[in-house]
Design a protein around this motif. Structure first.
Motif, PDB file in Angstrom:
ATOM      1  N   VAL A 243      -3.414 -54.097  65.859  1.00 25.57           N
ATOM      2  CA  VAL A 243      -4.931 -54.354  66.388  1.00 25.57           C
ATOM      3  C   VAL A 243      -5.733 -53.597  65.781  1.00 25.57           C
ATOM      4  N   VAL A 244      -6.857 -53.812  65.159  1.00 24.74           N
ATOM      5  CA  VAL A 244      -7.860 -53.488  64.936  1.00 24.74           C
ATOM      6  C   VAL A 244      -9.613 -53.290  65.969  1.00 24.74           C
ATOM      7  N   GLU A 245      -9.092 -52.265  66.061  1.00 21.40           N
ATOM      8  CA  GLU A 245     -10.921 -50.897  66.485  1.00 21.40           C
ATOM      9  C   GLU A 245     -12.020 -51.384  66.322  1.00 21.40           C
ATOM     10  N   VAL A 246     -13.291 -50.954  67.151  1.00 22.94           N
ATOM     11  CA  VAL A 246     -14.435 -50.837  65.860  1.00 22.94           C
ATOM     12  C   VAL A 246     -14.682 -49.226  65.966  1.00 22.94           C
ATOM     13  N   ARG A 247     -15.222 -49.355  64.785  1.00 23.37           N
ATOM     14  CA  ARG A 247     -15.057 -48.466  64.009  1.00 23.37           C
ATOM     15  C   ARG A 247     -16.869 -47.614  64.147  1.00 23.37           C
ATOM     16  N   ASN A 248     -17.845 -48.024  64.427  1.00 16.92           N
ATOM     17  CA  ASN A 248     -19.409 -47.641  64.043  1.00 16.92           C
ATOM     18  C   ASN A 248     -19.363 -46.644  63.652  1.00 16.92           C
ATOM     19  N   ASN A 249     -19.476 -46.492  61.986  1.00 14.22           N
ATOM     20  CA  ASN A 249     -19.886 -45.335  60.628  1.00 14.22           C
ATOM     21  C   ASN A 249     -21.046 -45.053  61.215  1.00 14.22           C
ATOM     22  N   ARG A 250     -21.528 -43.711  60.499  1.00 12.29           N
ATOM     23  CA  ARG A 250     -22.512 -44.125  60.689  1.00 12.29           C
ATOM     24  C   ARG A 250     -22.654 -42.242  59.840  1.00 12.29           C
ATOM     25  N   PRO A 251     -23.959 -42.624  59.400  1.00 17.33           N
ATOM     26  CA  PRO A 251     -24.405 -40.985  58.718  1.00 17.33           C
ATOM     27  C   PRO A 251     -24.267 -39.677  59.922  1.00 17.33           C
ATOM     28  N   ILE A 252     -24.174 -38.564  59.886  1.00 16.72           N
ATOM     29  CA  ILE A 252     -24.337 -37.223  60.389  1.00 16.72           C
ATOM     30  C   ILE A 252     -25.588 -37.303  59.824  1.00 16.72           C
ATOM     31  N   ASP A 253     -26.336 -37.260  61.355  1.00 17.27           N
ATOM     32  CA  ASP A 253     -28.065 -36.727  61.248  1.00 17.27           C
ATOM     33  C   ASP A 253     -27.791 -35.345  60.826  1.00 17.27           C
ATOM     34  N   PRO A 254     -28.571 -34.239  59.206  1.00 17.92           N
ATOM     35  CA  PRO A 254     -28.591 -32.893  59.215  1.00 17.92           C
ATOM     36  C   PRO A 254     -29.080 -32.297  60.193  1.00 17.92           C
ATOM     37  N   GLU A 255     -30.192 -32.654  61.077  1.00 22.22           N
ATOM     38  CA  GLU A 255     -31.045 -32.348  61.694  1.00 22.22           C
ATOM     39  C   GLU A 255     -30.311 -32.786  63.457  1.00 22.22           C
ATOM     40  N   TRP A 256     -29.668 -33.642  63.224  1.00 27.11           N
ATOM     41  CA  TRP A 256     -28.889 -33.542  64.979  1.00 27.11           C
ATOM     42  C   TRP A 256     -27.777 -32.298  65.083  1.00 27.11           C
ATOM     43  N   PHE A 257     -27.014 -32.565  63.771  1.00 28.22           N
ATOM     44  CA  PHE A 257     -26.122 -31.248  63.593  1.00 28.22           C
ATOM     45  C   PHE A 257     -26.162 -29.832  63.330  1.00 28.22           C
ATOM     46  N   ALA A 258     -27.491 -29.689  62.531  1.00 27.13           N
ATOM     47  CA  ALA A 258     -28.042 -28.632  62.989  1.00 27.13           C
ATOM     48  C   ALA A 258     -28.699 -27.535  64.603  1.00 27.13           C
TER      49      ALA A 258
ATOM     50  N   PRO B 178       0.225 -49.537  72.618  1.00 25.29           N
ATOM     51  CA  PRO B 178       1.087 -47.933  72.746  1.00 25.29           C
ATOM     52  C   PRO B 178       2.315 -48.329  71.662  1.00 25.29           C
ATOM     53  N   CYS B 179       2.739 -49.227  70.946  1.00 22.56           N
ATOM     54  CA  CYS B 179       3.564 -50.049  69.951  1.00 22.56           C
ATOM     55  C   CYS B 179       3.480 -49.375  68.509  1.00 22.56           C
ATOM     56  N   LYS B 180       2.428 -49.880  68.426  1.00 23.17           N
ATOM     57  CA  LYS B 180       1.674 -49.222  67.089  1.00 23.17           C
ATOM     58  C   LYS B 180       0.948 -48.422  67.078  1.00 23.17           C
ATOM     59  N   ARG B 181       0.698 -47.772  65.950  1.00 25.64           N
ATOM     60  CA  ARG B 181      -1.040 -46.498  65.045  1.00 25.64           C
ATOM     61  C   ARG B 181      -1.836 -48.287  65.435  1.00 25.64           C
ATOM     62  N   ILE B 182      -2.825 -47.814  66.952  1.00 24.48           N
ATOM     63  CA  ILE B 182      -4.015 -48.215  66.126  1.00 24.48           C
ATOM     64  C   ILE B 182      -5.228 -48.036  64.896  1.00 24.48           C
ATOM     65  N   THR B 183      -5.314 -49.439  64.479  1.00 30.66           N
ATOM     66  CA  THR B 183      -6.153 -49.647  63.447  1.00 30.66           C
ATOM     67  C   THR B 183      -7.798 -49.143  63.844  1.00 30.66           C
ATOM     68  N   PHE B 184      -8.695 -49.036  63.295  1.00 31.23           N
ATOM     69  CA  PHE B 184     -10.260 -48.870  63.157  1.00 31.23           C
ATOM     70  C   PHE B 184     -11.536 -49.477  62.228  1.00 31.23           C
TER      71      PHE B 184
ATOM     72  N   PHE C 214       7.448 -46.501  64.733  1.00 29.05           N
ATOM     73  CA  PHE C 214       8.016 -46.381  65.896  1.00 29.05           C
ATOM     74  C   PHE C 214       8.796 -46.007  66.524  1.00 29.05           C
ATOM     75  N   ASN C 215       9.161 -47.434  66.656  1.00 28.93           N
ATOM     76  CA  ASN C 215      10.851 -47.326  67.201  1.00 28.93           C
ATOM     77  C   ASN C 215      11.656 -47.158  66.033  1.00 28.93           C
ATOM     78  N   ASN C 216      12.008 -47.049  64.831  1.00 31.01           N
ATOM     79  CA  ASN C 216      12.555 -47.254  64.125  1.00 31.01           C
ATOM     80  C   ASN C 216      13.236 -48.487  63.244  1.00 31.01           C
ATOM     81  N   GLU C 217      11.869 -49.358  63.391  1.00 28.88           N
ATOM     82  CA  GLU C 217      12.462 -50.971  63.333  1.00 28.88           C
ATOM     83  C   GLU C 217      13.116 -51.609  64.356  1.00 28.88           C
ATOM     84  N   GLY C 218      12.724 -51.281  65.336  1.00 31.65           N
ATOM     85  CA  GLY C 218      14.129 -51.794  66.004  1.00 31.65           C
ATOM     86  C   GLY C 218      15.337 -51.451  66.770  1.00 31.65           C
ATOM     87  N   GLY C 219      15.822 -51.053  66.110  1.00 29.95           N
ATOM     88  CA  GLY C 219      16.863 -50.110  65.521  1.00 29.95           C
ATOM     89  C   GLY C 219      16.967 -48.757  67.001  1.00 29.95           C
ATOM     90  N   ASP C 220      18.084 -47.763  66.987  1.00 24.45           N
ATOM     91  CA  ASP C 220      18.533 -46.143  67.790  1.00 24.45           C
ATOM     92  C   ASP C 220      17.392 -45.855  66.954  1.00 24.45           C
TER      93      ASP C 220
END
Ligand code: NDP
Length: 604
Positions: free
Chosen positions: A268-283, A384-390, A557-563
């Protein structure tokens, strides 16, 4: 809102799961040892010879990742200054030391993922910082808290033994060290032992190969994030399409002469929407106490039953959590989802799982030009069966004419030959194979650690944990005095922001040790009663476990479908959500009497 054809989706999910089931389960994987040992070596720093240590420290911590860094930092803040950190890597950083593949970045927003930002005054450059910046932050913490001074790097602990007479631990290492410590702790990460698929023929490959967590920049060129010049005239195979591959494929796509991506189960490849952190906003937002407020807000948004009034991070993780809380019952037929609703408390969650998958499929159709490739990239499992990626560039990487998706129809790579990779009888000749095949999960914690602590009366931790991990708060273990774990199992497992969990555990360790030292206590140990009482509140949701076993596509997540086994990731605290657990720990520390721990003074 359109109605979903739930029966059809469930049928397709079951068919995809059936294809992936195999009798060897987790046994299909092998470690980077024996004939694969060359793939496990440290490509980032040479080991420097040194004399073995025969001294004494107040606190020895095994693991120089975020667990060790935060424990060291909080111990020092609490006045316990004689701290030694031991790590197999050549520097601090843990997962960020080893995982340096191109494109590596955090999947949780930097402002809550990177610890000690307020204390170090560091402002991350991006919402999802890349690996080199995170590694640098690890080194920043180590420097600020003087953790290099006494550290033993490129050193693996081989044994830990408690002596009830001296009331000290003895620490033995693969460098011949044998020193004592009044207190010990360890935090080794829960995805830190790399594994290879047990595909026949791996050692026969005549080209170059490595595991993605031991990236060989000497071969590929450019460790600094630019083009990977060494690959310009190379045909490269990458095996695996999990979170690691999703991050590095876009970089390989434009660097190699040809790239072959071998897929067993699409992510599953979800939206990332990476962007710089604006130092003025951060302040403007960074008023005193800002990071704790953001951490708490994130934890509440991810796991509280009620939707918090504000979502500071507002990304794909928190949006998903929000969608789960919205009542969408009108969109599903109750009868269709009876089995899933036994696991997910509400029909709206069932709907969200399925509807989100629908959106994921639509995004693939939108981004991938070739319809056949787009179909092959669609995951058909319950969300929920596998780790989501972005990622926002992974899917489009398959539009590059020199990138080939080799789907294995759930069967995996058949074999490796001296020339390349074989799938369904077809050989794909390559110069280089990258194994993005993941890390051990669900195996015994002491097996993964490489040492098995001997507590009171020489009893090994593996014996105490024969039926699963037992602790108080995920930290204290009965029979193992003056020893502390900084990890999530049976503690704060319910948030995806692992560093938040580690930071709360580290604060507890520092508070307990400072209290013991201040009170002149030689020994601190959780009582059997307190450990039992805590374990009474811990346990995986049975419905969820049954669902994982019966309905989920195999994976870690499920030990490869085993116990599912005794050491699954889902030994979680059921009575608290993430923030509730952290508040419980904070209150427990604040009382100052550390209920459940027994402190013993000399001579008693
Ligand atoms: P994963 O275990 O998620 O993925 C391994 C991949 O190898 C899977 O696609 C798996 O397929 C595939 N595979 C295994 N055996 C074979 C085979 N015989 N033939 C073909 N393919 C095979 O490992 P990752 O390193 O990608 O990620 C591990 C975890 O580490 C993540 O889930 C995440 O928790 C963490 N991580 C976090 C990151 C972050 O936060 N930024 C980045 C990277 C990793 P199949 O799915 O069919 O088993």
């Amino acid at each position: 809102m359109s109605r979903l054809d739930v029966s059809k989706i469930l049928e397709k999910n079951a068919a995809e799961r059936a294809k992936r089931l195999r009798p060897d389960g987790s046994e299909q994987y092998v470690r980077l040892s024996g004939e694969f040992a060359h793939m496990g070596r440290d490509p980032f720093a040479d080991r420097v010879e040194r004399e073995p240590r025969r001294d004494h420290v107040t606190f020895a911590f095994i693991g120089g990742g975020f667990a060790g860094l935060m424990t060291g930092a909080y111990l020092k803040e609490a006045g316990v200054t004689d701290v030694r950190i031991i790590d197999t890597g050549g520097d601090f950083g843990g997962t960020w030391y080893w995982n340096r593949y191109p494109g590596v970045q955090c999947d949780i927003a930097s402002l809550v993922y990177l610890p000690l930002l307020e204390e170090t005054g560091y402002v991350p450059s991006e919402w999802y910082a890349h690996g080199p910046e995170i590694l640098e932050h690890c080194q920043r913490i180590a420097k600020q808290y003087d953790l290099y001074e006494n550290a033993l790097l490129h050193t693996g602990v081989t044994d830990l033994r408690w002596d009830d007479t001296t009331r000290l631990w003895t620490v033995c290492t693969d460098r011949g060290d044998e020193f004592t410590a009044q207190f010990v702790g360890w935090g080794l990460g829960h995805l830190s032992v790399p594994k290879l698929p047990g595909i026949p023929g791996i050692p026969s490959f005549a080209g170059h190969s490595f595991h993605a967590s031991r990236w060989d920049y000497a071969y590929t060129g450019d460790p600094a994030g630019g083009p990977l010049d060494g690959l310009r005239d190379k045909r490269v195979a990458i095996i695996g399409t999990g979170a690691t591959a999703v991050q590095c494929v876009p970089h390989l796509a434009t660097a190699c002469q040809e790239l072959f991506v071998f897929q067993r189960t699409p992510s599953v490849v979800e939206v990332r929407n990476n962007r710089p952190i604006d130092p003025e906003w951060f302040a403007r937002i960074a008023t005193p106490g800002w990071q704790q407020r953001w951490l708490d807000n994130h934890a509440a948004n991810m796991t509280a039953a009620e939707q918090p009034a504000e979502d500071l991070i507002n990304d794909s993780w928190t949006t998903l959590a929000k969608r789960m809380r919205i009542d969408q019952q009108a969109a599903v037929d109750e009868a269709d989802v009876a089995r899933m609703s036994a696991v997910n408390a509400t029909l709206s969650q069932v709907y969200t799982n399925l509807a989100t998958m629908n959106d994921i499929h639509a995004r693939i159709d939108e981004m991938v030009e070739d319809p056949r490739t787009a179909e092959l990239l669609k995951p058909w499992y319950h969300l929920p069966c596998k780790r989501i990626t972005f990622h926002d560039e992974y899917l489009a990487a398959f539009n590059v004419p020199t990138v080939h998706l080799i789907d294995t129809d759930g069967q995996g790579v058949e074999r490796i030959t001296p020339r390349g990779v074989v799938v369904a009888g077809t050989e794909y000749p390559v110069d280089c194979i990258v194994y993005a095949s993941g890390f051990e999960v669900g195996t015994t914690p002491t097996g993964r650690a490489g040492f098995d602590p001997a507590g009171r009366d020489g009893k090994r931790l593996s014996e105490h944990w024969a039926d699963g991990i037992r602790t108080l708060h995920g930290i204290h273990v009965h029979g193992f005095p003056n020893a502390f774990l900084v990890q999530p199992s049976t503690g704060g497992m319910r948030t995806s922001n692992l560093t938040h969990t580690l930071s709360e555990a580290a604060k507890s360790v520092a508070a307990v040790v400072a209290h013991a030292v201040g009170a002149g206590a030689e020994v601190v140990e959780v009582t059997r009663h307190a450990e039992d009482a805590w374990m009474g509140q811990v346990g995986a949701n049975e419905g969820w476990l049954a669902f994982l076993g019966a309905d989920c596509t195999p994976g870690y997540f499920n030990n490869e479908g085993g116990d599912i086994g005794a050491y699954s990731l889902f030994e979680t605290v059921t009575t608290f959500d993430a923030l509730g657990f952290f508040e419980h720990l904070q209150q427990w520390r604040a009382t100052g009497d550390f209920a459940g721990l027994a402190f013993t003074r000399p001579g008693t």
